[in-house]
Design an enzyme around this catalytic site. Structure first.
Site, PDB file in Angstrom:
ATOM      1  N   ALA A  83      81.360  25.746  33.753  1.00 54.35           N
ATOM      2  CA  ALA A  83      80.090  25.485  34.436  1.00 54.35           C
ATOM      3  C   ALA A  83      80.323  24.560  35.621  1.00 54.35           C
ATOM      4  O   ALA A  83      80.964  23.515  35.500  1.00 54.35           O
ATOM      5  CB  ALA A  83      79.096  24.843  33.467  1.00 54.35           C
ATOM      6  N   SER A  86      79.722  25.986  42.602  1.00 54.62           N
ATOM      7  CA  SER A  86      81.023  26.536  42.993  1.00 54.62           C
ATOM      8  C   SER A  86      81.146  26.987  44.449  1.00 54.62           C
ATOM      9  O   SER A  86      82.210  27.449  44.845  1.00 54.62           O
ATOM     10  CB  SER A  86      81.350  27.728  42.084  1.00 54.62           C
ATOM     11  OG  SER A  86      80.509  28.826  42.409  1.00 54.62           O
ATOM     12  N   THR A 138      90.209  24.505  40.379  1.00 53.37           N
ATOM     13  CA  THR A 138      90.518  25.326  41.545  1.00 53.37           C
ATOM     14  C   THR A 138      91.735  24.786  42.292  1.00 53.37           C
ATOM     15  O   THR A 138      92.035  23.586  42.220  1.00 53.37           O
ATOM     16  CB  THR A 138      89.292  25.322  42.486  1.00 53.37           C
ATOM     17  OG1 THR A 138      89.676  25.797  43.769  1.00 53.37           O
ATOM     18  CG2 THR A 138      88.731  23.916  42.688  1.00 53.37           C
ATOM     19  N   LYS A 168      85.394  18.774  42.265  1.00 57.04           N
ATOM     20  CA  LYS A 168      86.277  19.390  41.267  1.00 57.04           C
ATOM     21  C   LYS A 168      87.493  18.487  41.016  1.00 57.04           C
ATOM     22  O   LYS A 168      87.937  18.343  39.881  1.00 57.04           O
ATOM     23  CB  LYS A 168      86.732  20.781  41.721  1.00 57.04           C
ATOM     24  CG  LYS A 168      85.655  21.841  41.726  1.00 57.04           C
ATOM     25  CD  LYS A 168      85.059  22.134  40.352  1.00 57.04           C
ATOM     26  CE  LYS A 168      86.013  22.834  39.419  1.00 57.04           C
ATOM     27  NZ  LYS A 168      85.328  23.252  38.157  1.00 57.04           N
ATOM     28  N   ARG A 228      94.235  32.829  51.933  1.00 54.53           N
ATOM     29  CA  ARG A 228      93.921  32.541  50.538  1.00 54.53           C
ATOM     30  C   ARG A 228      94.786  33.448  49.663  1.00 54.53           C
ATOM     31  O   ARG A 228      95.203  34.519  50.095  1.00 54.53           O
ATOM     32  CB  ARG A 228      92.424  32.818  50.231  1.00 54.53           C
ATOM     33  CG  ARG A 228      91.443  31.981  51.066  1.00 54.53           C
ATOM     34  CD  ARG A 228      91.498  30.514  50.685  1.00 54.53           C
ATOM     35  NE  ARG A 228      90.570  29.665  51.427  1.00 54.53           N
ATOM     36  CZ  ARG A 228      90.885  28.960  52.521  1.00 54.53           C
ATOM     37  NH1 ARG A 228      92.105  29.014  53.037  1.00 54.53           N
ATOM     38  NH2 ARG A 228      89.994  28.185  53.110  1.00 54.53           N
ATOM     39  N   ARG A 299      83.537  27.284  59.313  1.00 48.89           N
ATOM     40  CA  ARG A 299      82.990  26.336  58.333  1.00 48.89           C
ATOM     41  C   ARG A 299      83.540  24.935  58.650  1.00 48.89           C
ATOM     42  O   ARG A 299      84.748  24.799  58.895  1.00 48.89           O
ATOM     43  CB  ARG A 299      83.461  26.797  56.955  1.00 48.89           C
ATOM     44  CG  ARG A 299      83.299  25.792  55.852  1.00 48.89           C
ATOM     45  CD  ARG A 299      84.032  26.244  54.605  1.00 48.89           C
ATOM     46  NE  ARG A 299      83.316  27.266  53.870  1.00 48.89           N
ATOM     47  CZ  ARG A 299      83.861  27.994  52.893  1.00 48.89           C
ATOM     48  NH1 ARG A 299      85.121  27.853  52.563  1.00 48.89           N
ATOM     49  NH2 ARG A 299      83.143  28.898  52.253  1.00 48.89           N
ATOM     50  N   HIS A 302      87.125  23.469  57.215  1.00 49.26           N
ATOM     51  CA  HIS A 302      87.714  24.658  56.591  1.00 49.26           C
ATOM     52  C   HIS A 302      89.231  24.514  56.462  1.00 49.26           C
ATOM     53  O   HIS A 302      89.936  24.376  57.465  1.00 49.26           O
ATOM     54  CB  HIS A 302      87.401  25.879  57.479  1.00 49.26           C
ATOM     55  CG  HIS A 302      87.336  27.156  56.714  1.00 49.26           C
ATOM     56  ND1 HIS A 302      86.942  28.346  57.287  1.00 49.26           N
ATOM     57  CD2 HIS A 302      87.616  27.450  55.429  1.00 49.26           C
ATOM     58  CE1 HIS A 302      86.976  29.294  56.382  1.00 49.26           C
ATOM     59  NE2 HIS A 302      87.377  28.781  55.247  1.00 49.26           N
TER      60      HIS A 302
HETATM   61  P1  NAD Z   1      79.671  30.645  39.478  1.00 49.11           P
HETATM   62  O1  NAD Z   1      78.970  29.827  40.492  1.00 49.11           O
HETATM   63  O2  NAD Z   1      79.666  32.131  39.603  1.00 49.11           O
HETATM   64  O3  NAD Z   1      79.106  30.322  38.025  1.00 49.11           O
HETATM   65  C1  NAD Z   1      78.814  29.014  37.604  1.00 49.11           C
HETATM   66  C2  NAD Z   1      78.009  29.096  36.302  1.00 49.11           C
HETATM   67  O4  NAD Z   1      77.778  27.765  35.849  1.00 49.11           O
HETATM   68  C3  NAD Z   1      76.642  29.763  36.486  1.00 49.11           C
HETATM   69  O5  NAD Z   1      76.405  30.677  35.430  1.00 49.11           O
HETATM   70  C4  NAD Z   1      75.663  28.596  36.429  1.00 49.11           C
HETATM   71  O6  NAD Z   1      74.389  28.955  35.916  1.00 49.11           O
HETATM   72  C5  NAD Z   1      76.408  27.638  35.518  1.00 49.11           C
HETATM   73  N1  NAD Z   1      76.003  26.232  35.737  1.00 49.11           N
HETATM   74  C6  NAD Z   1      75.919  25.580  36.929  1.00 49.11           C
HETATM   75  N2  NAD Z   1      75.515  24.320  36.736  1.00 49.11           N
HETATM   76  C7  NAD Z   1      75.353  24.151  35.395  1.00 49.11           C
HETATM   77  C8  NAD Z   1      74.972  23.058  34.564  1.00 49.11           C
HETATM   78  N3  NAD Z   1      74.636  21.874  35.087  1.00 49.11           N
HETATM   79  N4  NAD Z   1      74.936  23.245  33.230  1.00 49.11           N
HETATM   80  C9  NAD Z   1      75.262  24.449  32.683  1.00 49.11           C
HETATM   81  N5  NAD Z   1      75.609  25.526  33.422  1.00 49.11           N
HETATM   82  C10 NAD Z   1      75.665  25.378  34.757  1.00 49.11           C
HETATM   83  O7  NAD Z   1      81.167  30.081  39.444  1.00 49.11           O
HETATM   84  P2  NAD Z   1      82.533  30.861  39.207  1.00 49.11           P
HETATM   85  O8  NAD Z   1      83.007  31.425  40.480  1.00 49.11           O
HETATM   86  O9  NAD Z   1      82.394  31.748  38.015  1.00 49.11           O
HETATM   87  O10 NAD Z   1      83.498  29.643  38.843  1.00 49.11           O
HETATM   88  C11 NAD Z   1      83.607  29.175  37.509  1.00 49.11           C
HETATM   89  C12 NAD Z   1      84.545  27.993  37.473  1.00 49.11           C
HETATM   90  O11 NAD Z   1      85.827  28.368  37.985  1.00 49.11           O
HETATM   91  C13 NAD Z   1      84.075  26.821  38.338  1.00 49.11           C
HETATM   92  O12 NAD Z   1      84.339  25.632  37.652  1.00 49.11           O
HETATM   93  C14 NAD Z   1      84.931  26.920  39.598  1.00 49.11           C
HETATM   94  O13 NAD Z   1      85.145  25.653  40.152  1.00 49.11           O
HETATM   95  C15 NAD Z   1      86.216  27.510  39.044  1.00 49.11           C
HETATM   96  N6  NAD Z   1      87.002  28.327  39.985  1.00 49.11           N
HETATM   97  C16 NAD Z   1      86.420  29.330  40.712  1.00 49.11           C
HETATM   98  C17 NAD Z   1      87.194  30.124  41.554  1.00 49.11           C
HETATM   99  C18 NAD Z   1      86.595  31.274  42.335  1.00 49.11           C
HETATM  100  O14 NAD Z   1      87.288  31.891  43.153  1.00 49.11           O
HETATM  101  N7  NAD Z   1      85.356  31.649  42.116  1.00 49.11           N
HETATM  102  C19 NAD Z   1      88.562  29.890  41.660  1.00 49.11           C
HETATM  103  C20 NAD Z   1      89.129  28.859  40.903  1.00 49.11           C
HETATM  104  C21 NAD Z   1      88.344  28.098  40.045  1.00 49.11           C
END
Ligand code: NAD
Length: 360
Positions: A83, A86, A138, A168, A228, A299, A302
């Site tokens: 959670a 992101s 991340t 993060k 990336r 951005r 960036h």
């Molecule tokens: P996302 O934004 O798609 O999903 C985040 C989820 O967390 C959502 O379902 C949201 O409702 C929930 N959420 C947000 N705040 C909350 C809270 N306070 N309490 C409970 N739930 C909450 O994110 P994602 O892309 O699936 O990323 C998931 C994790 O992986 C994150 O921690 C992100 O930092 C990490 N990450 C993402 C990527 C990427 O490319 N997307 C890469 C590396 C790491």
């Protein structure tokens, strides 16, 4: 042996892939704790909803009582903490929410996990021995890579550039501190950019696919030369479950796809895939989707290049990605073409493709 996984953020892009993988390909029980922010979508979990091993709790990870209740009720063996807020662009527009969820929320969750684990030590020492808290992070915490051949390793110093990556990085430090100070059996993974099905349309790849299908400009930030390392989301989900179940507590594992591409290369590849799959008759004054590419202001802050050395997880835990960038991207485009209802409902609701994260 059947275990209980408490997955936070299981209604998000990566979390829902983890939940689907656990329900479809293991015997484990899954408790999905998600606040359902704009990024959370239960439609991404439609195929596991009726499964007796799947449970959903709508709650904020920053709500200490709700977290305590979830631990007491479900008695998890493993926590997988995804959670988070992101999206880098949203963190530029409104950093406070990122600090609240990613830093304060992670602290609340760590404390709930620690108190639960201390009680387990009294009531069920064997279960306490196997308990794990896996924090999903991340590669953005490492900041910009200077040399063109450099790679992020697990010991690269942290140098985050955006409010998102700083929040993060803070949460990673907190998890490490809870391990060193309290002995909480935790693990951290730092992964590169993910792509694949059920990706919220504010992120680069789905935004480009949907704009292209609508014949709208495809906005590329700056000169599009930002590099990336792309990983297919289902490969990431498998890597995460491997680390959560087989990784060494107290350790960090980097996860990446060996797919370094510039943003412009990604967008051009998407254009070629779409030319092939849907043709160009819906484009009013263009012969190829590439004609829709439009360079827009970059951005702020960036980072230019991220690239991951994933050799540790490959060597020690035997994980490797199944998809190449070409196979994964083709699967992703096909998914968006056959799941219009999923993304049309998102577009009708919380996000219509507007530009975010521009300083005024
Ligand atoms: P996302 O934004 O798609 O999903 C985040 C989820 O967390 C959502 O379902 C949201 O409702 C929930 N959420 C947000 N705040 C909350 C809270 N306070 N309490 C409970 N739930 C909450 O994110 P994602 O892309 O699936 O990323 C998931 C994790 O992986 C994150 O921690 C992100 O930092 C990490 N990450 C993402 C990527 C990427 O490319 N997307 C890469 C590396 C790491």
């Amino acid at each position: 042996m059947m275990k209980t996984f408490l997955v936070t953020g299981g209604a998000g892009f990566i979390g829902s892939a983890v939940v689907r993988e656990l329900i479809d390909n293991s015997e484990h029980r899954v408790v999905n704790v998600d606040k359902l922010t704009y990024a959370g979508n239960l439609e991404s979990l439609a195929n596991v909803e009726g499964n007796a091993r799947y449970h959903f709790v709508q709650a904020d990870i920053g709500d200490a009582r709700a977290m305590q209740r979830a631990f007491e009720e479900f008695q998890p063996d493993v926590v997988m903490h995804l959670a988070a807020e992101s999206h880098v662009d949203r963190s530029i527009d409104g950093p406070a929410e990122f600090i609240q969820t990613n830093v304060v929320g992670t602290t609340v969750l760590l404390e709930a996990a620690r108190l639960y684990w201390l009680q387990l030590k009294e009531s069920d020492p064997q279960k306490a021995e196997g308990f794990r808290f896996h924090h999903i992070s991340t590669d953005e915490v490492y900041g910009d890579l200077e040399g063109t051949d450099d790679l992020f390793t697990e010991t690269t110093p942290y140098a985050p550039s955006s409010p998102y990556s700083a929040s993060k990085a803070s949460s990673d430090h907190l998890v490490r501190a809870w391990h060193r100070t309290y002995g909480l059996p935790s693990l951290i993974t730092n992964c590169s950019n993910n792509y694949g099905p059920y990706h919220f349309p504010e992120k680069l790849i789905p935004l480009m696919i949907l704009n292209a299908l609508a014949g709208k400009p495809m906005p590329v930030y700056g000169d599009g030369q930002q590099v990336r390392d792309w990983l297919y989301v289902e490969d990431h989900a498998r890597a995460l479950i491997t680390v959560a179940t087989q990784g060494q507590t107290g350790e960090t594992y980097n996860i990446g796809g060996h797919n370094e591409k510039t943003n412009l290369e990604v967008v051009e590849t998407l254009c070629d895939l779409l030319d092939d799959r849907v043709g160009t008759s819906h484009l009013t004054s263009a012969d190829s989707h590439r004609d829709l590419i439009t360079f827009v202001a970059d951005r702020p802050g960036h980072d230019v290049r991220y690239a991951i050395d994933a050799s540790r997880i490959e060597r020690e835990l035997g994980w490797t990605p199944a998809e190449t960038f070409e196979t994964g991207l083709a699967k992703t485009v096909d998914w968006y073409l056959t799941n219009r209802e999923w993304w049309q409902r998102v577009q009708d609701g919380s996000y219509r493709g507007e530009r975010l994260g521009v300083l005024t």
